[in-house]
Design a protein around this motif. Structure first.
Motif, PDB file in Angstrom:
ATOM      1  N   LEU A  50       4.518 -18.917  13.116  1.00  0.00           N
ATOM      2  CA  LEU A  50       3.451 -18.154  12.456  1.00  0.00           C
ATOM      3  C   LEU A  50       2.630 -17.381  13.483  1.00  0.00           C
ATOM      4  CD1 LEU A  50       2.243 -20.635   9.691  1.00  0.00           C
ATOM      5  CD2 LEU A  50       3.587 -18.539   9.395  1.00  0.00           C
ATOM      6  N   ASN A  51       2.371 -18.004  14.636  1.00  0.00           N
ATOM      7  CA  ASN A  51       1.651 -17.305  15.713  1.00  0.00           C
ATOM      8  C   ASN A  51       2.392 -16.027  16.096  1.00  0.00           C
ATOM      9  OD1 ASN A  51       0.002 -19.553  15.766  1.00  0.00           O
ATOM     10  ND2 ASN A  51       0.673 -20.252  17.772  1.00  0.00           N
ATOM     11  N   MET A  52       3.697 -16.154  16.318  1.00  0.00           N
ATOM     12  CA  MET A  52       4.511 -15.009  16.724  1.00  0.00           C
ATOM     13  C   MET A  52       4.499 -13.925  15.650  1.00  0.00           C
ATOM     14  SD  MET A  52       6.467 -13.546  18.965  1.00  0.00           S
ATOM     15  CE  MET A  52       6.827 -14.874  20.077  1.00  0.00           C
ATOM     16  N   ALA A  53       4.642 -14.317  14.396  1.00  0.00           N
ATOM     17  CA  ALA A  53       4.658 -13.347  13.300  1.00  0.00           C
ATOM     18  C   ALA A  53       3.324 -12.616  13.207  1.00  0.00           C
ATOM     19  CB  ALA A  53       4.978 -14.054  11.980  1.00  0.00           C
ATOM     20  N   LEU A  54       2.239 -13.343  13.368  1.00  0.00           N
ATOM     21  CA  LEU A  54       0.921 -12.715  13.302  1.00  0.00           C
ATOM     22  C   LEU A  54       0.712 -11.761  14.472  1.00  0.00           C
ATOM     23  CD1 LEU A  54      -1.832 -12.517  11.893  1.00  0.00           C
ATOM     24  CD2 LEU A  54      -2.608 -14.330  13.424  1.00  0.00           C
ATOM     25  N   VAL A  55       1.063 -12.199  15.661  1.00  0.00           N
ATOM     26  CA  VAL A  55       0.902 -11.348  16.845  1.00  0.00           C
ATOM     27  C   VAL A  55       1.713 -10.069  16.696  1.00  0.00           C
ATOM     28  CG1 VAL A  55       1.428 -11.196  19.317  1.00  0.00           C
ATOM     29  CG2 VAL A  55       0.215 -13.191  18.414  1.00  0.00           C
ATOM     30  N   GLU A  56       2.947 -10.181  16.224  1.00  0.00           N
ATOM     31  CA  GLU A  56       3.768  -8.987  16.030  1.00  0.00           C
ATOM     32  C   GLU A  56       3.168  -8.065  14.981  1.00  0.00           C
ATOM     33  OE1 GLU A  56       7.948  -9.118  15.773  1.00  0.00           O
ATOM     34  OE2 GLU A  56       8.146 -10.232  17.642  1.00  0.00           O
ATOM     35  N   GLY A  57       2.653  -8.640  13.903  1.00  0.00           N
ATOM     36  CA  GLY A  57       2.006  -7.827  12.874  1.00  0.00           C
ATOM     37  C   GLY A  57       0.786  -7.093  13.410  1.00  0.00           C
ATOM     38  N   MET A  58       0.002  -7.777  14.211  1.00  0.00           N
ATOM     39  CA  MET A  58      -1.197  -7.156  14.776  1.00  0.00           C
ATOM     40  C   MET A  58      -0.824  -6.076  15.796  1.00  0.00           C
ATOM     41  SD  MET A  58      -3.450  -8.465  12.942  1.00  0.00           S
ATOM     42  CE  MET A  58      -4.943  -7.847  13.658  1.00  0.00           C
ATOM     43  N   ARG A  59       0.269  -6.269  16.517  1.00  0.00           N
ATOM     44  CA  ARG A  59       0.728  -5.239  17.453  1.00  0.00           C
ATOM     45  C   ARG A  59       1.132  -3.974  16.698  1.00  0.00           C
ATOM     46  NH1 ARG A  59       3.437  -9.268  21.164  1.00  0.00           N
ATOM     47  NH2 ARG A  59       1.874  -9.516  22.778  1.00  0.00           N
ATOM     48  N   GLU A  60       1.821  -4.149  15.579  1.00  0.00           N
ATOM     49  CA  GLU A  60       2.184  -2.987  14.762  1.00  0.00           C
ATOM     50  C   GLU A  60       0.929  -2.283  14.263  1.00  0.00           C
ATOM     51  OE1 GLU A  60       4.896  -4.070  11.633  1.00  0.00           O
ATOM     52  OE2 GLU A  60       6.203  -5.120  13.047  1.00  0.00           O
ATOM     53  N   TRP A  61      -0.057  -3.069  13.841  1.00  0.00           N
ATOM     54  CA  TRP A  61      -1.285  -2.478  13.344  1.00  0.00           C
ATOM     55  C   TRP A  61      -2.015  -1.745  14.468  1.00  0.00           C
ATOM     56  CZ3 TRP A  61      -6.603  -3.089  14.083  1.00  0.00           C
ATOM     57  CH2 TRP A  61      -7.398  -2.411  13.166  1.00  0.00           C
ATOM     58  N   SER A  93      -6.537   2.037   7.113  1.00  0.00           N
ATOM     59  CA  SER A  93      -5.522   1.143   7.646  1.00  0.00           C
ATOM     60  C   SER A  93      -5.835  -0.319   7.322  1.00  0.00           C
ATOM     61  CB  SER A  93      -5.392   1.346   9.155  1.00  0.00           C
ATOM     62  OG  SER A  93      -4.388   0.517   9.671  1.00  0.00           O
ATOM     63  N   LEU A  94      -7.118  -0.699   7.394  1.00  0.00           N
ATOM     64  CA  LEU A  94      -7.512  -2.066   7.027  1.00  0.00           C
ATOM     65  C   LEU A  94      -7.090  -2.368   5.592  1.00  0.00           C
ATOM     66  CD1 LEU A  94     -11.132  -2.316   8.464  1.00  0.00           C
ATOM     67  CD2 LEU A  94      -9.180  -3.674   9.174  1.00  0.00           C
ATOM     68  N   ASN A  95      -7.314  -1.404   4.711  1.00  0.00           N
ATOM     69  CA  ASN A  95      -6.970  -1.613   3.310  1.00  0.00           C
ATOM     70  C   ASN A  95      -5.463  -1.648   3.088  1.00  0.00           C
ATOM     71  OD1 ASN A  95      -9.457  -1.944   1.879  1.00  0.00           O
ATOM     72  ND2 ASN A  95      -9.925   0.137   2.502  1.00  0.00           N
ATOM     73  N   GLU A  96      -4.726  -0.854   3.844  1.00  0.00           N
ATOM     74  CA  GLU A  96      -3.265  -0.856   3.713  1.00  0.00           C
ATOM     75  C   GLU A  96      -2.658  -2.153   4.224  1.00  0.00           C
ATOM     76  OE1 GLU A  96      -2.100   2.709   5.753  1.00  0.00           O
ATOM     77  OE2 GLU A  96      -2.691   3.986   4.066  1.00  0.00           O
ATOM     78  N   HIS A  97      -3.346  -2.826   5.134  1.00  0.00           N
ATOM     79  CA  HIS A  97      -2.845  -4.075   5.729  1.00  0.00           C
ATOM     80  C   HIS A  97      -3.772  -5.240   5.412  1.00  0.00           C
ATOM     81  CE1 HIS A  97       0.236  -1.878   7.896  1.00  0.00           C
ATOM     82  NE2 HIS A  97      -0.689  -0.983   8.161  1.00  0.00           N
ATOM     83  N   ARG A  98      -4.340  -5.215   4.248  1.00  0.00           N
ATOM     84  CA  ARG A  98      -5.327  -6.209   3.823  1.00  0.00           C
ATOM     85  C   ARG A  98      -4.816  -7.640   3.992  1.00  0.00           C
ATOM     86  NH1 ARG A  98      -9.692  -6.455   0.626  1.00  0.00           N
ATOM     87  NH2 ARG A  98      -9.909  -8.306  -0.651  1.00  0.00           N
ATOM     88  N   THR A  99      -3.589  -7.888   3.559  1.00  0.00           N
ATOM     89  CA  THR A  99      -3.059  -9.259   3.617  1.00  0.00           C
ATOM     90  C   THR A  99      -2.857  -9.724   5.056  1.00  0.00           C
ATOM     91  OG1 THR A  99      -0.813  -8.404   3.314  1.00  0.00           O
ATOM     92  CG2 THR A  99      -1.973  -9.153   1.340  1.00  0.00           C
ATOM     93  N   LEU A 100      -2.496  -8.807   5.933  1.00  0.00           N
ATOM     94  CA  LEU A 100      -2.350  -9.153   7.347  1.00  0.00           C
ATOM     95  C   LEU A 100      -3.710  -9.511   7.935  1.00  0.00           C
ATOM     96  CD1 LEU A 100      -0.523  -9.343   9.848  1.00  0.00           C
ATOM     97  CD2 LEU A 100      -0.970  -6.910  10.230  1.00  0.00           C
TER      98      LEU A 100
END
Length: 181
Positions: A50-61, A93-100
């Motif tokens: 989960l840490n890795m998935a979150l970090v990757e998601g935040m990098r994309e953002w 962008s915050l709204n487009e990635h709300r769940t992240l």
């Protein structure tokens, strides 16, 4: 994709759909289409995945954040217009990635009990401060990051009354006037 990449993608989907605390190993395994044992083999634990998935998601953002920061480069706009445009893009962008973003808030709470997660979040915040500092240093980056988290929390909890880009600019103007008087 291999099992490792499938697991990261599946974990990210689960984070966005279920949140940090409600995502189970079984959920990730089903979303990734691989065995539950593959999580331990590739990542050691659900939390590490989960840490890795979150970090990757935040990098994309962060790519979108960088695009918003480039709005500050418009030579035909006033500084206030550029800053408002930047915040308008950030909010979009915050709204487009709300769940992240909701998952990232959950992760901050989890970091209290996970030194590895805390280390990753701290590294991300340091990187964000540098980027948001707009070449003006740590203090500007720290304040920008504080604004970002504050604006994000308002958009997550009360979007009808959350500030717009124009509200951020006008609010900052009013705060600065208090120090000039």
């Amino acid at each position: 994709m291999g099992n490792r990449e499938d697991l990261i993608a599946g974990a990210r989907r689960c984070l966005e759909e279920k949140g940090w605390a409600r995502t189970t190993v079984r959920d990730i395994s089903a979303a990734a289409g691989v065995s539950m044992a593959a999580i331990g083999y590739h990542f050691g634990s659900r939390e590490a995945l989960l840490n890795m998935a979150l970090v990757e998601g935040m990098r994309e953002w962060s790519d979108e954040v960088n695009a918003a920061l480039r709005a500050m480069d418009d030579p035909d706009a006033s500084p206030a217009q550029r800053y408002e445009t930047m915040w308008t893009q950030m909010i979009k962008s915050l709204n487009e990635h709300r769940t992240l973003w909701a998952a990232s808030v959950e992760a901050m709470v989890q970091a209290e009990h996970s030194p590895e997660l805390r280390e990753q979040l701290v590294a991300g915040q340091r990187e964000a401060r540098e980027g948001l500092g707009m070449e003006q240093g740590h203090q500007v980056g720290s304040v920008q990051l504080a604004l970002l988290f504050g604006v994000m929390s308002q958009w997550l909890n009360d979007p009808e009354r959350a500030p717009s880009g124009a509200d951020v600019v006008e609010g900052l103007r009013k705060i600065v006037r208090q120090f000039d008087g």
